[in-house]
Every structure is written in structure tokens, then in C-alpha cells.
Design a protein around this motif. Structure first.
Motif, PDB file in Angstrom:
ATOM      1  N   SER A 194      -6.372  -1.490   9.337  1.00 38.15           N
ATOM      2  CA  SER A 194      -5.735  -1.353   8.032  1.00 38.15           C
ATOM      3  C   SER A 194      -6.536  -2.047   6.927  1.00 38.15           C
ATOM      4  O   SER A 194      -6.957  -3.191   7.092  1.00 38.15           O
ATOM      5  N   GLU A 195      -6.683  -1.368   5.802  1.00 38.01           N
ATOM      6  CA  GLU A 195      -7.370  -1.997   4.671  1.00 38.01           C
ATOM      7  C   GLU A 195      -6.520  -3.119   4.072  1.00 38.01           C
ATOM      8  O   GLU A 195      -6.998  -3.965   3.330  1.00 38.01           O
ATOM      9  N   ALA A 244      -9.829  -6.956   7.489  1.00 35.27           N
ATOM     10  CA  ALA A 244     -10.439  -6.256   6.355  1.00 35.27           C
ATOM     11  C   ALA A 244     -11.179  -7.204   5.416  1.00 35.27           C
ATOM     12  O   ALA A 244     -11.776  -6.764   4.440  1.00 35.27           O
ATOM     13  N   ASN A 257      -1.770   1.955   7.919  1.00 38.45           N
ATOM     14  CA  ASN A 257      -1.750   0.587   8.471  1.00 38.45           C
ATOM     15  C   ASN A 257      -1.980   0.634   9.985  1.00 38.45           C
ATOM     16  O   ASN A 257      -2.093   1.704  10.583  1.00 38.45           O
ATOM     17  N   TYR A 277     -15.351  -1.801  11.214  1.00 36.85           N
ATOM     18  CA  TYR A 277     -13.951  -2.225  11.133  1.00 36.85           C
ATOM     19  C   TYR A 277     -13.091  -0.966  11.099  1.00 36.85           C
ATOM     20  O   TYR A 277     -13.235  -0.119  10.220  1.00 36.85           O
ATOM     21  N   ASN A 314       0.823  -1.213   0.000  1.00 34.78           N
ATOM     22  CA  ASN A 314       0.000   0.000   0.000  1.00 34.78           C
ATOM     23  C   ASN A 314       0.860   1.267   0.000  1.00 34.78           C
ATOM     24  O   ASN A 314       1.632   1.489   0.947  1.00 34.78           O
ATOM     25  N   THR A 334      -5.899  -8.304   4.737  1.00 32.55           N
ATOM     26  CA  THR A 334      -6.822  -9.174   4.004  1.00 32.55           C
ATOM     27  C   THR A 334      -6.474 -10.655   4.154  1.00 32.55           C
ATOM     28  O   THR A 334      -6.932 -11.482   3.378  1.00 32.55           O
TER      29      THR A 334
END
Ligand SMILES: Cc1cc2nc3c(=O)[nH]c(=O)nc-3n(C[C@H](O)[C@H](O)[C@H](O)COP(=O)(O)OP(=O)(O)OC[C@H]3O[C@@H](n4cnc5c(N)ncnc54)[C@H](O)[C@@H]3O)c2cc1C
Length: 458
Positions: free
Chosen positions: A223-224, A203, A48, A220, A41, A227
Motif C-alpha cells: 500500500s502507498e 512505502a 491497500n 515495494y 486514501n 508511510t
């Protein structure tokens, strides 16, 4: 790649994830290893989890504690971890992390020149000693920015952004390469050690629903990039997983600003009420488990009630100042007026303030809360808060050297995990989370992984 790195042999260590993983990069480089950090990212330094955190890092037996006359040790900290998790935490990992906690915070101050200090103005739930260390402003963003600058300044560390780790190649002798995907496509980077520092799966709504259904309906706030990449890669390589139902929740995400009001509000004497103006539990058990309590007993709609003294005490936190700047802290001179202003039943709130005054003066509390600094005094303030999921705590099983283990307990040679990618020390669910149980595994396992790689290379 920097000139220090041999293009054919690759770096000594590939770190996936530029959060807590940067600690591994700097610790390894200090010992002469070349490191490549791959981060997916471009905006990681602002988004984050390490950047979003309140930068509380426990250190048991640190020099700041000694200076403050606080008698602490890894054994005492370990006992707190086991007590908070009712004995559910992985004792081997908890022992390794409690032992490294003080050397870690001292190294951060000495080697990384971070202005660390001990938080002495209030205790966090479950810690029997004051042992959380932090940086000025108590903000993860400035902590991470400092780490990023140190990485940029180091000749032995390369930071590749955006670059997502998509696989790790493991042969009969262990790790052979890291597979990274960036704007120019896929690249295979030869190396013999990879640290998965990619955080958990908060995420990924499907994974959250599957493993942590009790918090799936909460906001939520993490951090995106979380995952579950480490989980997928590790499982494909035969790694064992554990505590996938463990998570850090938080009951004090201020609305509508979506900033962190913080639990210092509570520990300084504040409390939470629902729309009926009534409390629904002992807030000092911990902010993590209180998120699910808030969902269950207040439908996820709660308000923190505080006063001027608490407001000033909390202003040491950048997050709290941001909450205040957003207009989320609403003031009134009486309980009834505050209730009207924030949409909480005024009579219920008045009764609760009377009950809290009695509890804070030593009478038995209906919910068993015993820690109050002092009764609240008008004017009063209210902050609307929602429960949130901050990050998942379960993941790949690691040992006390951060090595990823297979089901049979044997390490996958050269594969390491830290932070939300690893299985953590919070036991099951949300109740075992102690303040610091996020950054300690993130920084501590990264530190231990770097030392292990350096030992193997030496
Ligand atoms: C508001 C808030 C406050 C908190 N306060 C505290 C606190 O005070 N103390 C504490 O101990 N904990 C705290 N936590 C928890 C703590 O922030 C986390 O546990 C910790 O930061 C996790 O670190 P990490 O390195 O695992 O993940 P992160 O810091 O999220 O770093 C992971 C990085 O990996 C990147 N990434 C993901 N997948 C890939 C991939 N495949 N390839 C390359 N890069 C990838 C992500 O983009 C990200 O930059 C808080 C959390 C929140 C949300």
C-alpha cells in the motif's frame, strides 16, 4: 457524522485506516458502539494491503478443520509460530492471536456472512496443519469490498474518506481526541479510544533503508499509504516499538506484469532458478525469506519453473489467473526450448529438471528440500519473478488486548494498534513470517481491540 453519534462527545471509537481496521469497526458496532473510520486514501478499496492480499487467514481449531478431520488447536499453531521464528516471536501476542484465530474466521463467516472455506489443496511453509481460510477467488480485494459494504450498511459506523489521522490527543486519563486532516482542513474529534490501523512503513524508503536494509533494493509491492504514521504518532506519545527489522517479503512477483505468481506454484512442486538455470536453495522454507535469497544468490532475477498440473492447480488464485492473462507464463515442450524462450541457460535448466525429478522421486535434494508433490512433466512453463517487499511487520508494542504499551509496559489508555502498525508475531527479519501473519494481526488485533473498548464502555 451519523445521527447515532453525539457531535460533542464524538464516537466511542475512532479507527484510522480502512483495511483490517474495518473488522474493529464492525465488531465494535455489533456491540452497540458508534465508530468513525478515517481513511486517507480515496482508492483504498483497491490499493491497500488488505485489498492486495491473497486473503489467507489462519484459524486453528475451526469448524471447517473439524469437518475435514484436521486436528488443530491454538497450542499447535503457537508452537508453529515459535518454531518458524526460532523462539523470537512475542509469545504473549502470539498466544492471544492463535487463540482468537478460529473464533475470528467463524465470526467472519457468521456475523459478516463472508463465504469462508479452508484451503486444503496444498500446505503453506511452516504450518504443520492445513489452517488457512479464505474466500472464493482467494483475493483480498473481494474480501475488503465485502467489509466495506458491511460498514456502509451499518448505522453505527461512519466512513470518512479522505481523512488522514495526524495526531491523537492523550491526557492524564488517556485518549481525549483524534486529530484528522481532510480536504476541509484539520478536525479534532473527541473520543476516548483510537485504533491505529494504518499499516507499517513499507512505502517510506528512508525508514525501510534504516530498519530493513536487506530488502531495501527489492520492489515495494504494498500500500502507498504505509508511510509509518502510526509509528510517528505512537512514538510521540511515548509508545514502545519492537521488531522494526521484521518484514514480509515475497520471491514471486511476476514480471513484467507486476502480479503475484504466488507460492502455491512452489508448494505444488515448482522451483526457482537463476539465469544460469540452477536452483539456489530450498524453496519450501518460505516465500518471505526467499526474497532476500533471490537478491543475494540470483541478483534478484529468477524464474519459477512449473508444468501443466501445477498451472491448473494454481488457477484457483485470481492473482495467478491475472499473471497468466498478462502473458507472463511462457511454455515450451523441452527444458532447452524453455531456457531459450525465457532467457535462462538451457543446459543448466535441463540439468536442474533432471535433478528435481530425482529429488521428487525420493533421492536426497542438494538443498535439503523434502516436499515435492511429483516430478514435473513436459510441456514446461517459466515465469520471470522478482523479489518484493510486501509490508513491514514491526511497530508499536501491543499486549494481547491490542493496547499500545509504553516502555514501562503500561498501556496508553484508550490507544490501540493492529496489523502493520503493531509489532507482529514474525520475530526478526523475514524468516519468521508464516502465511497469515499479516492478516491475523490485522483482523485479530482489530477484533480484540473492539472487544476491549466494548468491555470498557459496558
Ligand atoms: C500481494 C500481497 C499478498 C498478501 N497476502 C496475504 C495473505 O494471504 N495473508 C496474510 O495474512 N497477509 C497477506 N499479506 C499481508 C497483508 O496484506 C497485510 O499484512 C495486511 O493487509 C495489513 O493490514 P492493515 O490493516 O495493517 O493495513 P492495510 O490493509 O494496508 O490498511 C491500512 C489503511 O490505512 C490507511 N492509512 C494509512 N495511514 C493513514 C492515516 N494516517 N490516517 C488514515 N488512514 C491511513 C491506508 O491508506 C490503508 O487503507 C499480503 C500482502 C500483499 C502485498
Amino acid at each position: 457524522m451519523s445521527p447515532e453519534m453525539n457531535a460533542e462527545e464524538g464516537p466511542d471509537l475512532v479507527v484510522a485506516g480502512a483495511g483490517g481496521g474495518l473488522v474493529a469497526a464492525l465488531r465494535a458496532a455489533e456491540q452497540g458502539l458508534s465508530v468513525l473510520v478515517a481513511e486517507r486514501n480515496e482508492h483504498f478499496a483497491a490499493g491497500n494491503n488488505t485489498a492486495m492480499s491473497t486473503a489467507m487467514i489462519p484459524g486453528a481449531g475451526s469448524r471447517w478443520q473439524r469437518e475435514a478431520g484436521i486436528d488443530d488447536s491454538p497450542e499447535t499453531f503457537l508452537a508453529d509460530v515459535l518454531a518458524k521464528t526460532h523462539g523470537e516471536a512475542d509469545e504473549r501476542l502470539a498466544r492471544a492471536l492463535t487463540e482468537v484465530s478460529a473464533p475470528l474466521v467463524e465470526w467472519m463467516a457468521d456475523a459478516l456472512e463472508l463465504p469462508m472455506s479452508l484451503v486444503t489443496d496444498f500446505p503453506y511453509p511452516g504450518h504443520t496443519r492445513l489452517r488457512c481460510h479464505t474466500v472464493p477467488g482467494r483475493a483480498g480485494r473481494s474480501l475488503l469490498q465485502h467489509l466495506v459494504r458491511a460498514v456502509h450498511d451499518h448505522d453505527l459506523v461512519d466512513l470518512l474518506v479522505p481523512a488522514r489521522l495526524t495526531d491523537v490527543v492523550v491526557g492524564p486519563d488517556g485518549v481525549e481526541a483524534a486529530v484528522v486532516t481532510g480536504p476541509n482542513g484539520e478536525e479534532r474529534i473527541p473520543c476516548s479510544a483510537v485504533l491505529l490501523a494504518t499499516n507499517g512503513f513499507g512505502a517510506d524508503a528512508d525508514l525501510v533503508r534504516r530498519h530493513v536494509p536487506e530488502i531495501a533494493e527489492a520492489v515495494y509491492y504494498g500500500s502507498e499509504g504505509s508511510t509509518g504514521d502510526a509509528l510517528r504518532i505512537g512514538e510521540r506519545l511515548g509508545a514502545a516499538t519492537a521488531y522494526l527489522d521484521a518484514y514480509q517479503g515475497h520471491a514471486a512477483l511476476a514480471m513484467p506484469s507486476a502480479t503475484l505468481a504466488g507460492w502455491a506454484t512452489v508448494m505444488h512442486g515448482g522451483f526457482l532458478v537463476g539465469r544460469d538455470g540452477r536452483r539456489f536453495g530450498d524453496e519450501t522454507t518460505g516465500y518471505s525469506e526467499y526474497a532476500a535469497q533471490s537478491l543475494e544468490h540470483a541478483g534478484g532475477e529468477a524464474w519459477i519453473i512449473l508444468d501443466q498440473r501445477i498451472h491448473e492447480a494454481c488457477s484457483q488464485f485470481q492473482d495467478y489467473r491475472d499473471t497468466d492473462d498478462s502473458g507472463a507464463v511462457r511454455w515450451a515442450d523441452t527444458a532447452e526450448h524453455l531456457g531459450e524462450a525465457i532467457g535462462v541457460d538451457p543446459a543448466g535448466l535441463r540439468d536442474t529438471l533432471e535433478q528435481v525429478a530425482a529429488s521428487a522421486s525420493g533421492e536426497p535434494d542438494p538443498f535439503g528440500r523434502s516436499y515435492w508433490e511429483q516430478p514435473l512433466r513436459p510441456p514446461y512453463a517459466g515465469i520471470a519473478v522478482r523479489p518484493a517487499l510486501f509490508h513491514t511487520q514491526g511497530g508499536l508494542v501491543v499486549d494481547g488486548r491490542a493496547r499500545v504499551l509504553r516502555e514501562d509496559g503500561e498501556p496508553i489508555g484508550g490507544l490501540y494498534a493492529s496489523g502493520g502498525a503493531a509489532h507482529g508475531i514474525s520475530g526478526h527479519g523475514a524468516g519468521g513470517y508464516l502465511a497469515g501473519n499479516g492478516l491475523l494481526p490485522a483482523f485479530g488485533l482489530a477484533y480484540l481491540a473492539a472487544d476491549d473498548v466494548a468491555r470498557g464502555a459496558g
